[in-house]
Enzyme design. Structure first.
Site, short mmCIF file in Angstrom:
data_model
loop_
_atom_site.label_atom_id
_atom_site.label_comp_id
_atom_site.label_asym_id
_atom_site.label_seq_id
_atom_site.Cartn_x
_atom_site.Cartn_y
_atom_site.Cartn_z
N GLU A 1 0.84 -1.20 0.00
CA GLU A 1 0.00 0.00 0.00
C GLU A 1 0.88 1.26 0.00
O GLU A 1 2.10 1.18 0.22
CB GLU A 1 -0.93 0.01 1.21
CG GLU A 1 -0.19 0.10 2.55
CD GLU A 1 -1.01 0.83 3.62
OE1 GLU A 1 -1.40 2.00 3.39
OE2 GLU A 1 -1.23 0.24 4.69
N LYS B 1 -4.94 -1.63 14.67
CA LYS B 1 -4.39 -0.85 15.76
C LYS B 1 -5.38 -0.69 16.89
O LYS B 1 -6.59 -0.59 16.67
CB LYS B 1 -3.99 0.52 15.24
CG LYS B 1 -2.61 0.84 15.73
CD LYS B 1 -2.03 1.98 14.99
CE LYS B 1 -1.48 1.49 13.70
NZ LYS B 1 -1.76 2.34 12.62
N1 PSU Z 1 -2.77 1.67 9.88
C1 PSU Z 1 -1.50 2.12 10.02
N2 PSU Z 1 -1.03 3.06 9.18
C2 PSU Z 1 -1.78 3.52 8.18
C3 PSU Z 1 -3.10 3.00 8.02
C4 PSU Z 1 -3.56 2.09 8.91
O1 PSU Z 1 -0.78 1.70 10.90
O2 PSU Z 1 -1.30 4.37 7.43
C5 PSU Z 1 -3.91 3.42 6.85
C6 PSU Z 1 -4.10 2.18 5.96
O3 PSU Z 1 -3.83 2.55 4.62
C7 PSU Z 1 -5.56 1.84 6.16
C8 PSU Z 1 -6.14 3.22 6.38
O4 PSU Z 1 -6.14 1.19 5.04
O5 PSU Z 1 -5.19 3.87 7.21
C9 PSU Z 1 -7.49 3.17 7.03
O6 PSU Z 1 -8.04 4.45 7.00
P1 PSU Z 1 -9.60 4.67 7.28
O7 PSU Z 1 -9.81 4.27 8.71
O8 PSU Z 1 -9.85 6.14 7.02
O9 PSU Z 1 -10.32 3.78 6.30
#
Ligand code: PSU
Ligand code: MN
Length: 308
Positions: free
Chosen positions: A26, A158
């Site tokens: 990603e 997380k």
């Molecule tokens: N967890 C991390 N670092 C990140 C993300 C998640 O430790 O950068 C990013 C990932 O790309 C994940 C996104 O898909 O955050 C989720 O964001 P949202 O909750 O807005 O969907």
């Protein structure tokens, strides 16, 4: 699958044509998840870990109005230095393409593009999930995991998230939760969460076979592989819990919502731990790249006969 918006690098196209192992990566972690210069170093290091496992890395991003699978080093640099890159999840692809805006793809966005390209294995840090702050803030990653058949290697979700709710949601959607050499679903910075995985598997080969069995039945969800952070880099859950509670409370007080929540919480938790969480984050990302590289080596792939 061919799509006029999709552009594969020569390396990735060649590997897919020959049926050689490929691992998607990603790029939201590069554009929004990590500070500079660690974001670029990490992107390069993850790619190198995958190469060391004899697999081809395929970092996914939006550049110049194309969905790109496989980036050059110059493109990684450009992404890591961008101040205007969008965070691209499923709803944002058409925006980035229409406006020709560069973007880092989330877990959901990366799964979508990787599957379109024919990649089967993907390494990330942590998946998005159900947020604690708002019952309706559920990451699109959940929808993608429910609908896109890919092996996703993560270190759990997380603990900034509502972990029990996230796991319930995945169960509802029929997503197998594989613990790699683990019985508990890990909590990203921590190896423990008190929550059980749906199956424990102890080798990369078993994981590859498990996914092929799942998809062989006609089931179409992802197989989510939880790979606990290496013990040396882990931060105990009890230590993280008050820090996360504080960051979450601050996010709410400051009215931070939607796409901005995850980057805010990550940054704040880093500040509150003097960047110990940053070190942990980098370690688990590399650990996941290695496991994904190994799994990719055991996937059986039909060799495509098409011009590169
Ligand atoms: N967890 C991390 N670092 C990140 C993300 C998640 O430790 O950068 C990013 C990932 O790309 C994940 C996104 O898909 O955050 C989720 O964001 P949202 O909750 O807005 O969907
Ligand atoms: Mn969200």
């Amino acid at each position: 699958m061919q799509n006029s918006h999709l552009e594969l690098s020569a390396d990735v196209a060649r590997a897919l044509n020959f049926g050689s192992p490929v691992v998607a990566l990603e790029s939201t972690v590069v554009t929004h998840g990590l500070p500079r210069p660690q974001n670029l170093e990490l992107a390069r290091d993850m790619e190198n870990q995958i190469r060391e496992k004899n697999a081809t890395p395929a970092t996914v991003a939006l550049l110049d109005g194309k969905i790109r699978v496989g980036l050059s080093d110059a493109e990684l640099i450009r992404l890591s230095e961008s101040d205007s890159a969008l965070k691209v999840s499923l709803r944002d692809f058409a925006t980035a393409l229409t406006k020709k805006q560069d973007g880092g793809t989330t877990v959901a966005g990366t799964m979508f593009a990787a599957h379109m390209a024919g990649v089967q294995v993907f390494a990330t840090g942590g998946i998005g999930g159900v947020h604690k702050e708002s019952a309706f803030d559920i990451s699109t990653d959940m929808k993608a995991l429910a609908e896109i058949p890919l092996i996703v290697v993560c270190a759990g979700a997380k603990s900034i998230l509502d972990l029990p709710a996230t796991i319930e949601y995945l169960e509802t959607m029929g997503v197998p939760l594989v613990g790699y050499r683990a019985d508990e679903f890990p909590a990203f910075y921590s190896r423990e969460s008190g929550l059980k995985v749906s199956v424990r598997l102890d080798s990369a080969q078993e994981i590859a076979q498990f996914a092929q069995t799942h998809w062989g039945l006609g089931l179409r969800s992802a197989v989510l592989v939880a790979n606990p952070i290496p013990a040396a880099d882990a931060i105990p859950a009890a230590e993280m819990q008050p820090i996360i509670a504080q960051a979450s409370a601050e996010a709410q007080e400051r009215g931070i919502h939607g796409q901005a929540v995850t980057p805010y919480l990550l940054g704040r938790v880093g500040e509150l731990t003097q960047n110990r969480t940053l070190q942990a984050n980098l370690a688990l990302l590399l650990n996941n790249a290695r496991l994904a590289g190994e799994i990719a080596g055991y996937m059986t792939r039909p060799r495509k006969i098409r011009a590169v």
